[in-house]
Design an enzyme around this catalytic site. Structure first.
Site, PDB file in Angstrom:
ATOM      1  N   ASP A  11     -70.515 -10.274  -7.185  1.00  7.54           N
ATOM      2  CA  ASP A  11     -71.169 -10.755  -8.389  1.00  7.54           C
ATOM      3  C   ASP A  11     -71.000 -12.271  -8.396  1.00  7.54           C
ATOM      4  OD1 ASP A  11     -72.177 -10.746 -11.162  1.00  7.54           O
ATOM      5  OD2 ASP A  11     -70.096 -11.217 -11.662  1.00  7.54           O
ATOM      6  N   ASP A  13     -71.663 -14.890 -11.677  1.00 10.24           N
ATOM      7  CA  ASP A  13     -71.110 -15.443 -12.913  1.00 10.24           C
ATOM      8  C   ASP A  13     -69.891 -14.645 -13.364  1.00 10.24           C
ATOM      9  OD1 ASP A  13     -73.167 -17.455 -13.339  1.00 10.24           O
ATOM     10  OD2 ASP A  13     -74.504 -15.784 -13.787  1.00 10.24           O
TER      11      ASP A  13
END
Length: 227
Positions: A11, A13
């Site tokens: 991932d 953010d």
């Protein structure tokens, strides 16, 4: 490490970079565009990782669809202006040891790196360019082309593009959406505790790590890397 390919999917953010300042500021501007007050900080950060339209629908279920679309467009416009006004390293800095860990993983011949993010393709490209990460990720799955997390489409596509089996891949993320997506795709999830969801929300993770040093150690334990 054995000769077969392995895949680590990140991932973005809340996992690789801390972009909360711009996310919060852009969401406030998006809500202001329709005369609404944005939800609290914790509520906004709780939806990071979802595709933007899904995130806004969760934040503003009381508003009509047209107003939610206006918030989405206001957010996009504000985010790009914020990004243009400062360097990526300032607006979305790496978490400690993130860059060093990416460099070490990239140096392992049998290991591939990927991304699965709620960002748009344009937003991800700007981020990778700003951090000089071009060429690091062989598969880049973004919100433009898939249903929102936790739907497993992003991970299915990452596996298909790389030819890696689910048992030879891991998903590294900071939210429950990442862990649910990994489980739905048959991939082990490694939850990071420095991101936007509380550690106790990551109950679907195969393991939790508190820093990038622990992540590297976990991969070494699981896959015998660097031995």
């Amino acid at each position: 490490m054995s000769g077969r390919l392995r895949l680590v999917i990140f991932d973005v953010d809340g996992t690789l970079v801390d972009s909360q300042h711009d996310i919060l500021a852009a969401m406030h501007e998006g809500f202001a565009a329709v005369g609404e007050v944005a939800p609290a900080r914790e509520t906004i950060l709780g939806i990071v990782g979802l595709s933007l339209d899904v995130a806004v629908a969760r934040l503003a279920p009381h508003l009509p669809e047209a107003a939610r679309r206006e918030i989405v467009e206001g957010y996009k416009s504000a985010y790009m202006k914020l990004r243009a006004g400062q360097a990526v390293a300032t607006s979305s800095p790496f978490y400690p040891q993130a860059r060093e860990t990416l460099d070490a993983l990239r140096a392992v011949p049998e290991l591939l790196l990927g991304v699965a993010t709620g960002k748009s393709a344009r937003g991800l490209t700007k981020l990778l360019e700003g951090h000089a990460l071009d060429g690091y990720f062989v598969t880049r799955q973004v919100a433009d082309h898939h249903p929102s997390k936790p739907h497993p489409a992003m991970l299915h596509a990452a596996l298909a593009e790389t030819g890696v089996a689910p048992q030879d891949a891991v998903m590294v993320g900071d939210t429950s959406y990442d862990m649910e997506m990994a489980r739905a795709a048959g991939i082990a999830g490694i939850g990071v505790t420095w991101g936007y969801h509380r550690a106790d929300a990551l109950d679907g993770a195969a393991r939790l790590v508190d820093d990038f040093g622990q992540l590297a150690a976990a991969l070494m334990d699981d896959w015998g890397m660097w031995r």
